[in-house]
Design a protein around this motif. Sequence first.
Motif, PDB file in Angstrom:
ATOM      1  N   SER A  56       0.821  -1.220   0.000  1.00 47.94           N
ATOM      2  CA  SER A  56       0.000   0.000   0.000  1.00 47.94           C
ATOM      3  C   SER A  56       0.853   1.268   0.000  1.00 47.94           C
ATOM      4  O   SER A  56       2.039   1.237   0.332  1.00 47.94           O
ATOM      5  N   SER A  57       0.233   2.374  -0.366  1.00 44.44           N
ATOM      6  CA  SER A  57       0.952   3.648  -0.416  1.00 44.44           C
ATOM      7  C   SER A  57      -0.035   4.807  -0.459  1.00 44.44           C
ATOM      8  O   SER A  57      -1.097   4.707  -1.080  1.00 44.44           O
ATOM      9  N   THR A  58       0.346   5.901   0.164  1.00 49.31           N
ATOM     10  CA  THR A  58      -0.371   7.167  -0.027  1.00 49.31           C
ATOM     11  C   THR A  58       0.515   8.120  -0.824  1.00 49.31           C
ATOM     12  O   THR A  58       0.222   8.480  -1.963  1.00 49.31           O
ATOM     13  N   ARG A  59       1.640   8.541  -0.195  1.00 50.87           N
ATOM     14  CA  ARG A  59       2.504   9.568  -0.783  1.00 50.87           C
ATOM     15  C   ARG A  59       3.153   9.114  -2.081  1.00 50.87           C
ATOM     16  O   ARG A  59       3.185   9.856  -3.072  1.00 50.87           O
ATOM     17  N   THR A  60       3.670   7.901  -2.105  1.00 44.59           N
ATOM     18  CA  THR A  60       4.437   7.456  -3.270  1.00 44.59           C
ATOM     19  C   THR A  60       3.540   7.374  -4.493  1.00 44.59           C
ATOM     20  O   THR A  60       3.869   7.899  -5.563  1.00 44.59           O
ATOM     21  N   ARG A 108       6.938  -0.865  -6.243  1.00 43.70           N
ATOM     22  CA  ARG A 108       7.056  -0.970  -4.784  1.00 43.70           C
ATOM     23  C   ARG A 108       6.828  -2.415  -4.399  1.00 43.70           C
ATOM     24  O   ARG A 108       5.763  -2.987  -4.654  1.00 43.70           O
ATOM     25  N   HIS A 139      14.786   2.791   0.025  1.00 43.31           N
ATOM     26  CA  HIS A 139      13.669   3.680  -0.333  1.00 43.31           C
ATOM     27  C   HIS A 139      14.300   4.957  -0.925  1.00 43.31           C
ATOM     28  O   HIS A 139      14.293   6.033  -0.297  1.00 43.31           O
ATOM     29  N   GLN A 142      12.374   8.455  -1.222  1.00 41.32           N
ATOM     30  CA  GLN A 142      12.156   9.074   0.075  1.00 41.32           C
ATOM     31  C   GLN A 142      13.435   9.787   0.514  1.00 41.32           C
ATOM     32  O   GLN A 142      13.415  10.939   0.963  1.00 41.32           O
ATOM     33  N   PRO A 285       9.110  10.051   7.436  1.00 41.25           N
ATOM     34  CA  PRO A 285       8.614   9.864   6.067  1.00 41.25           C
ATOM     35  C   PRO A 285       7.102   9.707   5.995  1.00 41.25           C
ATOM     36  O   PRO A 285       6.521   9.845   4.917  1.00 41.25           O
ATOM     37  N   LEU A 286       6.471   9.385   7.112  1.00 39.42           N
ATOM     38  CA  LEU A 286       5.036   9.136   7.216  1.00 39.42           C
ATOM     39  C   LEU A 286       4.648   7.874   6.424  1.00 39.42           C
ATOM     40  O   LEU A 286       5.297   7.593   5.417  1.00 39.42           O
ATOM     41  N   PRO A 287       3.627   7.130   6.837  1.00 40.04           N
ATOM     42  CA  PRO A 287       2.768   7.438   7.974  1.00 40.04           C
ATOM     43  C   PRO A 287       3.458   7.135   9.304  1.00 40.04           C
ATOM     44  O   PRO A 287       4.273   6.215   9.382  1.00 40.04           O
ATOM     45  N   ARG A 313       8.815  14.818  -2.222  1.00 37.04           N
ATOM     46  CA  ARG A 313       8.738  13.567  -2.990  1.00 37.04           C
ATOM     47  C   ARG A 313       8.365  13.879  -4.448  1.00 37.04           C
ATOM     48  O   ARG A 313       8.922  13.327  -5.389  1.00 37.04           O
TER      49      ARG A 313
HETATM   50  N1   CP Z   1       6.763   7.733   2.885  1.00 37.40           N
HETATM   51  C1   CP Z   1       6.114   6.917   2.017  1.00 37.40           C
HETATM   52  O1   CP Z   1       6.726   6.203   1.215  1.00 37.40           O
HETATM   53  O2   CP Z   1       4.757   7.010   2.108  1.00 37.40           O
HETATM   54  P1   CP Z   1       3.725   5.982   1.457  1.00 37.40           P
HETATM   55  O3   CP Z   1       3.994   4.643   2.060  1.00 37.40           O
HETATM   56  O4   CP Z   1       2.379   6.522   1.795  1.00 37.40           O
HETATM   57  O5   CP Z   1       3.951   5.950  -0.035  1.00 37.40           O
END
Ligand code: CP
Length: 326
Positions: A56-60, A108, A139, A142, A285-287, A313
């Motif tokens: 899963s991912s939000t930012r990437t 990823r 990563h 990041q 880097p979150l979350p 990013r």
């Molecule tokens: N920091 C980072 O890679 O965030 P995601 O896992 O949301 O992509």
Amino acid sequence: MQTFLRGRDLISDLDFSKEEVETLLDVAWDLKRKRAVGEPHPYLRDRTLGMLFFFSSTRTRCSFESGMAQLGGHAAFIESRTTQISHGDTAREIGEILGRYFDGIAIRHCDWKVGNDYINTVAAASRAPVLNMQCDIYHPFQCLADLMTIQEKKGRDLRRKKIVVSWAYASSYLKPISVPQSLILQMPRFGMDVTLSYPKEFMLMPEIEEEAKAQARKYGTGFEIVHDMEEGFRDADVVYAKSWGPLLTTDDPVAGKKLQDKYQDWITDAAKMKLADPGAIYMHPLPADRDIEVTSEVMDGPQSVVFDQAENRLHVQKAAMALTMW
Ligand code: CP
């Protein structure tokens, strides 16, 4: 300035030389400025990026997808579960086939002892460049965003600045070790003194720690490992504290969680931030597991740069795509 990066993969942090990373950052600054003033920059019109996610991912996801659109191209979001990978498509076939459809492939795959091998196998078979959106070992995007953010906040000359890369407690899940590994590899090249801090069971891959020490020797920077969160934070200019799993000690999630729960006091809070330099910045880097890994007071406080860090990013990834996918 090294300018010919067309067709290059970026899988490990050291795949690009220091000079090539400097080129990438120069392009990232320019793209950030262009976006700030609304200047179009369609360097990749009609180009496509295949983004293959096993995790899963939000930012990437959002930053690659939006970045590709801002460059005039298109990014396709592909989740491994909705492909035929589980029915037999091999990594080599994915490289051969997606490399013919797309001008770049981003992947990823964070599964321990699987992800990095998978990405390298795809890259070996692909005619298009392959970008690592995070694996079990690295990563890199990041880390490039982190470097850009540190330079924004602390200046381009980072010599004698101390970064503490610290383990922190989390209860949600055993997080990959790729972020701290990328940081300790990349930061010495840019002059930072690195302190790596973790409880003994949370060591990183020995070959990565050795390579980081070699980079520090090469660039004349400091590198130390400590096993005390407070000691690590002392006088740091950059506090980068996040959780990761004890994968080198055990890859059993139940045993790993038990180990992790021994160290619930490894939280970034205002008292620990006071040990750092008064001008220190806080990065993640979150979350994050709020009020477990880091207090909301620190995360939302004046020293936190986590949202600028997340924004960057977008800029570094656009730079990498513009340089490699034309
Ligand atoms: N920091 C980072 O890679 O965030 P995601 O896992 O949301 O992509």
